[in-house]
Motif scaffolding. Structure first.
Motif, PDB file in Angstrom:
ATOM      1  N   VAL A  48       6.574   9.248  -2.012  1.00  0.00           N
ATOM      2  CA  VAL A  48       6.375   7.962  -2.859  1.00  0.00           C
ATOM      3  C   VAL A  48       7.351   8.323  -4.000  1.00  0.00           C
ATOM      4  N   LEU A  88      -1.046  16.701  -1.353  1.00  0.00           N
ATOM      5  CA  LEU A  88      -0.747  17.785  -0.383  1.00  0.00           C
ATOM      6  C   LEU A  88      -1.702  18.709  -0.303  1.00  0.00           C
ATOM      7  N   ALA A 112       5.084   5.933 -11.947  1.00  0.00           N
ATOM      8  CA  ALA A 112       3.688   5.235 -12.094  1.00  0.00           C
ATOM      9  C   ALA A 112       3.401   4.149 -11.119  1.00  0.00           C
ATOM     10  N   TYR A 145       1.083  -1.195   0.064  1.00  0.00           N
ATOM     11  CA  TYR A 145      -0.061  -0.196  -0.087  1.00  0.00           C
ATOM     12  C   TYR A 145       0.638   1.102   0.139  1.00  0.00           C
ATOM     13  N   ASP A 146       1.029   1.761  -1.023  1.00  0.00           N
ATOM     14  CA  ASP A 146       2.077   2.956  -1.239  1.00  0.00           C
ATOM     15  C   ASP A 146       1.180   3.978  -2.158  1.00  0.00           C
ATOM     16  N   PRO A 147       0.175   4.584  -1.819  1.00  0.00           N
ATOM     17  CA  PRO A 147      -0.577   5.400  -2.785  1.00  0.00           C
ATOM     18  C   PRO A 147       0.197   6.877  -2.751  1.00  0.00           C
ATOM     19  N   ARG A 148       0.225   7.470  -3.822  1.00  0.00           N
ATOM     20  CA  ARG A 148       0.749   8.850  -3.827  1.00  0.00           C
ATOM     21  C   ARG A 148      -0.149   9.931  -3.333  1.00  0.00           C
ATOM     22  N   ALA A 149      -1.733   9.460  -3.751  1.00  0.00           N
ATOM     23  CA  ALA A 149      -2.694  10.359  -3.483  1.00  0.00           C
ATOM     24  C   ALA A 149      -4.004   9.568  -3.060  1.00  0.00           C
ATOM     25  N   ARG A 161      11.246  11.776 -13.066  1.00  0.00           N
ATOM     26  CA  ARG A 161      10.473  10.561 -12.868  1.00  0.00           C
ATOM     27  C   ARG A 161      11.166   9.244 -13.574  1.00  0.00           C
ATOM     28  N   GLU A 167      -0.424  10.280  -9.155  1.00  0.00           N
ATOM     29  CA  GLU A 167       0.015   8.825  -9.190  1.00  0.00           C
ATOM     30  C   GLU A 167       1.262   8.592 -10.036  1.00  0.00           C
ATOM     31  N   MET A 168       0.886   9.392 -11.244  1.00  0.00           N
ATOM     32  CA  MET A 168       2.169   9.139 -12.495  1.00  0.00           C
ATOM     33  C   MET A 168       2.946  10.194 -12.166  1.00  0.00           C
ATOM     34  N   ALA A 169       3.080  11.024 -11.067  1.00  0.00           N
ATOM     35  CA  ALA A 169       4.083  12.041 -10.812  1.00  0.00           C
ATOM     36  C   ALA A 169       4.095  12.941 -12.083  1.00  0.00           C
ATOM     37  N   ALA A 170       2.911  13.379 -12.313  1.00  0.00           N
ATOM     38  CA  ALA A 170       2.978  14.241 -13.408  1.00  0.00           C
ATOM     39  C   ALA A 170       3.334  15.638 -13.108  1.00  0.00           C
ATOM     40  N   THR A 171       3.852  16.490 -13.948  1.00  0.00           N
ATOM     41  CA  THR A 171       4.411  17.916 -13.712  1.00  0.00           C
ATOM     42  C   THR A 171       3.413  18.709 -14.414  1.00  0.00           C
ATOM     43  N   VAL A 219       6.620  19.344 -10.069  1.00  0.00           N
ATOM     44  CA  VAL A 219       5.991  18.190 -10.180  1.00  0.00           C
ATOM     45  C   VAL A 219       4.552  18.551  -9.350  1.00  0.00           C
ATOM     46  N   ARG A 236       6.638   4.172   1.576  1.00  0.00           N
ATOM     47  CA  ARG A 236       6.035   5.552   1.988  1.00  0.00           C
ATOM     48  C   ARG A 236       4.708   5.742   1.339  1.00  0.00           C
ATOM     49  N   THR A 237       4.079   6.566   1.835  1.00  0.00           N
ATOM     50  CA  THR A 237       2.672   7.177   1.120  1.00  0.00           C
ATOM     51  C   THR A 237       2.796   8.571   1.018  1.00  0.00           C
ATOM     52  N   GLY A 238       1.937   9.019   0.156  1.00  0.00           N
ATOM     53  CA  GLY A 238       1.976  10.309  -0.225  1.00  0.00           C
ATOM     54  C   GLY A 238       2.948  10.971  -1.199  1.00  0.00           C
ATOM     55  N   ARG A 260       6.247   1.110 -10.371  1.00  0.00           N
ATOM     56  CA  ARG A 260       6.525   0.784  -8.617  1.00  0.00           C
ATOM     57  C   ARG A 260       6.258  -0.592  -8.678  1.00  0.00           C
TER      58      ARG A 260
END
Lengths: 465, 450
Positions: free
Chosen positions: B144, A365, B148, A345-349, B173, A433-437, A410, B139-141, B152
């Motif tokens: 991470v 954030l 994509a 479980y590692d969601p960015r958002a 990225r 999630e895609m670390a878009a800029t 980012v 990590r989260t948020g 990961r």
């Protein structure tokens, strides 16, 4: 469909059939595990489908129809004041629930999941004590288990739900439309249900202990919502405490206290919506050596394993935020881990949506968090009043906000308030999630004329890097 | 502005912070040491890229840091720093450049295999499942890794710690290719490089460890972590031992006259200019390597080639309190014995203080290991891959030697030469070592033949 009796053993036992539980059950069954799902309800669904997300959204749709009809006079379409058949609204709401939960029940059957209608408590590291709704009791041995027992509404100290003092469950039963309703708690549950009752005809007041509605949400978003709620609600009392409540024959007398002093007011009904508590008591967690923190949440690792490695906990009992979609993701992780997969479980958002009118939605954030952490961010805030689609909907309220890293561009957070914000936030979640800029958003073609263009325009509103 | 770990040496990708010299709020001068980092065999100081005020220190002692990782943030002296501010006249905040002169990043092929720990072996021990995932980096948020979810997942499936992967995309990225590239690079490092590791015939799992028994069954134990020197030595020796068919040739040299000369010379020399047997051996070996170029080569199986080095850099094994270090004396063939002796004394001194830079231990073409100072009659050294030969020196002893008419006392030094038999034939091995012995016995040979 229901398997009669309690089996002796199972590979994977899942307690609770809310979004976390049923999703874990389906996913684990797809991965080849033999699954037993235990929940007292006839069909899977849990709080979300029976007493939460879905019924409240049904009522909010009613509120939306009523509100739009009333506001249509401004664009040249006049309706007579609505006649509300509360029994039919209730039936329709229940039909929605039945349709959804029924479909889940069918799916459980198709996936050959053993579905026990009943309750279960742990009686050891590998055994559950199960009691079916019919009263049959027995022990179920399991190799692995997933706990998904969810949460319950918190009542004010010393109060119990009654006909006039309700929690969210009672409010969603929609027994009647009270002439006046006090909502205790300015969080999302109180505001959503308050909005629904206001549209159905109740005079709604909200009392909130802190200085603002929706604690934790960025103030600029809340202020857009509050402008509209101020018109829909009779009163929004901030920095105000409920000191006492006395239930009378014809209503509830409530004593408020704020810095000016105490005063008393009567309401036909009161809705307590001050939060939810994880349902981890009386589950026998200690018999399996499972640790719980001070707030009652089960401690889990990144694969949602509890301190007993072969038992997982997901959803509301595994920590904030208590949201169905967070439970879905955790369910997938736990089910895959149980099937010896490598998911974590590692969601960015994780998106949050408040289904008021206008809706508020955000992910990643927030500006509030950035400020608290002393972190530099660059934000773009785009009001919707310049957006064509907003105006053609007869609206002018809304705001899109992008929170970005000044060094790299980012995207760190996306926040929206406005009609349909809950649908629009999905783009933000994917982008995070895609670390878009910001650059990525600028070069993504957004359909015209839509509200999603506000995201695109906000990206262009940021200073070029 | 972000202060990152600069490139310290080719092939070095990370290190361990052993000391942080500044704190948030400190004003530092350009090139002032911010922290010290232990990398492969050396402790390097990370200097401030410019005069600035440290605003945040993001690492602590004991942390593992990767090259390029942000270790501190700083504001340029006298102004709010913004890294991207276009150049004004007043000293613009620079992006940190690895400029310190003591750390030349030589574009040489590293001859020191990397630490196997860099492949991020998952901690299988504590996990309940054989196929468990390393959860330590979870990590989260926004913390991470910028990749994509599918990328990961790929990293997890391959056992890659995604936080060690350097993304090549916008804003760092990480793409699927970046993850695959990371794995490829790590594998090449383990298998000794070459574009097609399979072609070298090395079998996978060469460095795998079999499960250890539970030693506590037989008595109390305690553990200590392997310092990086030990890890690298273990990897290099394990690799050499299991991949190189080695032969050790033994010979001995009569150094009676040479030793008399050495002692005589040292009587008048300053302490730092003392002539050692190793310095003499450096000169003799350099000449021998020129006479026998195959001993100064490396084998490239992937390309089916022998790589001859037209330079002679000789590594000298130095026993230090922290373990074995091998500083390299450059261009030994072009220096006189006095110069070599001075350089060697200086390098050995710094090796004992752990002040060698990684670059000073790279690029050796041959190695000398002299244990004569300690004792012993003979030992078989292990070739330091990708070199093909190593000379072992043991203690010289007075022995009765038959000179054709009688026995007389002669000082005799045992020498052992271990060589890679894939490159060097037995007869050549014997000739090479005899050449060295002859040169020691009659230094005129150096001039005559060398």
């Amino acid at each position: 469909m229901a398997a009669a009796g309690i089996p002796e053993k199972t590979q994977l036992a899942i307690i609770g059939a809310g979004p976390g539980g049923y999703h874990a059950a389906f996913h684990a069954a797809d991965l080849g595990l033999q699954v037993t799902l235990i929940d007292p309800a006839e069909n899977p669904g849990g709080v979300c489908l029976y007493r939460g997300c879905i019924p409240s959204k049904a009522l909010l749709h009613v509120a939306g129809v009523v509100g739009e009809a009333a506001e249509s006079a401004a664009i040249g379409v006049k309706f007579a004041p609505p006649e509300i058949d509360i029994a039919r609204v209730r039936t329709w709401k229940n039909e929605v629930i039945d349709k959804l939960t029924g479909a889940l029940g069918m799916q459980a059957g198709r996936k050959k999941i053993t579905h026990i209608r009943g309750t279960a408590t742990l009686s050891g590291p590998h055994t559950l004590q199960v009691v079916t709704n019919e009263g049959e009791a027995g022990a179920l041995a399991f190799e692995q288990a997933i706990l998904a027992t969810g949460s319950r509404p918190v009542m004010l100290p010393g109060t119990e739900p009654t006909a006039r003092i309700m929690n969210s469950t009672g409010a969603l039963d929609l027994e009647d439309v009270p002439a006046s309703l006090l909502v205790v708690g300015g969080g999302y549950i109180g505001l959503e249900l308050g909005s629904a009752y206001a549209a159905l005809g109740s005079e709604v007041s909200v009392v909130e202990m802190t200085g603002g509605l929706l604690p934790g949400c960025d103030r600029d978003l809340v202020s857009v919502l509050k402008r509209r709620l101020d018109r829909k609600f009779k009163a929004i009392m901030l920095n105000t405490k409920v000191e006492a409540m006395t239930e009378k024959k014809d209503g509830v007398t409530v004593t408020f206290a704020d810095k000016k002093g105490s005063r008393t007011e009567s309401f036909a009904k009161v809705l307590i919506a001050i939060g939810r508590r994880p349902h981890t008591r009386d589950l026998g967690l200690e018999t399996a050596g499972i640790e719980v923190d001070g707030k009652g949440f089960v401690q889990v690792d990144a694969q949602r394993r509890t301190s007993a490695g072969h038992i997982y906990a997901i959803g509301d009992i595994a920590g904030e935020p208590m949201l169905a979609h967070k439970a879905y993701r955790e369910a997938a992780v736990a089910a895959e881990s149980a099937a010896a997969g490598k998911a974590v479980y590692d969601p960015r958002a994780i998106p949050a949506v408040v289904f008021t009118d206008p809706e508020i939605a955000w992910c990643g954030l927030t500006e509030t968090e950035a400020r608290a952490a002393g972190r530099k961010v660059t934000t773009a805030k785009l009001p919707w009043r310049g957006n064509g689609r907003t105006l053609t909907l007869g609206r002018d309220d809304g705001l899109t906000k992008l929170i970005t890293d000044p060094e790299t561009g980012v995207l760190l957070g996306v926040a929206l308030v406005g009609p349909g914000a809950g649908e629009l936030i999905a783009e933000g979640v994917l982008a995070l999630e895609m670390a878009a800029t910001v650059e990525d958003l600028r070069h993504t073609i957004h359909p015209h004329p839509t509200l999603s263009e506000t995201v695109f325009d906000a990206a262009w509103a940021l200073p070029p890097r | 502005m972000d202060i990152r770990v600069p490139e310290v040496s080719d092939g070095v990708t990370k290190g361990t912070v052993i000391a942080v010299a500044v704190a948030a709020g400190d004003q530092v001068e350009a090139d002032q040491t911010l922290l010290e980092m232990e990398t492969d065999k050396a402790v390097v100081a990370i200097p401030a890229p410019s005069a600035c005020t440290i605003t945040e220190v993001r690492v602590a002692e004991g942390d593992e840091v990767a090259i390029g990782q942000v270790i501190m943030t700083a504001a340029a002296a006298g102004q709010e720093a913004k890294a991207s501010t276009p150049g004004g006249e007043t000293a613009p905040a620079k992006t940190p450049e690895p400029a310190p002169e003591e750390l030349p990043a030589e574009p040489e092929s590293p001859d020191e295999p990397e630490s196997p720990a860099e492949t991020a072996a998952p901690a299988a021990a504590a996990a309940p499942q054989a196929d468990a995932v390393d959860l330590r980096t979870n990590r989260t948020g926004e913390l991470v890794a910028p990749a994509a979810p599918s990328v990961r997942r790929l990293a997890r499936d391959l056992g890659v710690d995604i936080y060690q992967v350097q993304g090549t995309g916008p804003a760092g990225r990480i793409s699927e290719d970046d993850v695959r590239g990371f794995v490829r690079e790590a594998m090449q490092r383990i298998t000794g490089g070459g574009p097609r590791p399979a072609a070298t015939g090395e079998f996978p799992g060469l460095h795998a460890q079999r499960p250890l028994p539970d030693f506590t069954r037989w008595g109390p134990v305690h553990t200590e972590p392997l310092p990086s020197i030990r890890r690298i030595t273990a990897d290099a020796m394990g690799y050499a031992w299991s991949t190189i068919p080695m032969v050790t040739q033994q010979d001995q040299a009569d150094i009676t006259d040479l030793e008399a000369f050495r002692k005589d010379s040292n009587r008048t020399a300053a302490p730092e200019a003392k002539l050692t047997m190793t310095a003499i051996l450096l000169k003799v070996c350099a000449a021998a390597l020129q006479a026998f170029p195959r001993f100064n080569s490396s084998l490239d199986l992937a390309h089916q080639e022998l790589i001859f080095k037209d330079h002679v850099h000789i590594g000298v094994a130095v026993d230090t309190p922290n373990g074995l270090l091998v500083p390299v004396v450059r261009d030994a063939d072009r220096k006189g014995i006095e110069l070599l002796a001075g350089e060697l004394n200086e390098l050995a001194g710094r090796a004992r203080q752990r002040k060698l830079t990684p670059a000073e231990m790279e690029g050796g073409t041959f190695t000398i290991s002299n244990l004569g100072g300690i004792g012993g009659t003979s030992f078989n050294p292990i070739v330091y891959a990708p070199q093909v030969a190593i000379l072992g020196v043991s203690r010289a002893r007075n022995q009765p030697v038959w000179d054709g008419e009688s026995f007389g006392p002669r000082l005799v030094m045992p020498l052992t030469l271990t060589y890679d038999h894939r490159v060097i034939d037995g007869a050549d091995g014997a000739r090479f070592l005899r050449w060295i012995c002859a040169a020691l016995e009659q230094p005129l040979n150096l001039v005559m033949k060398g």
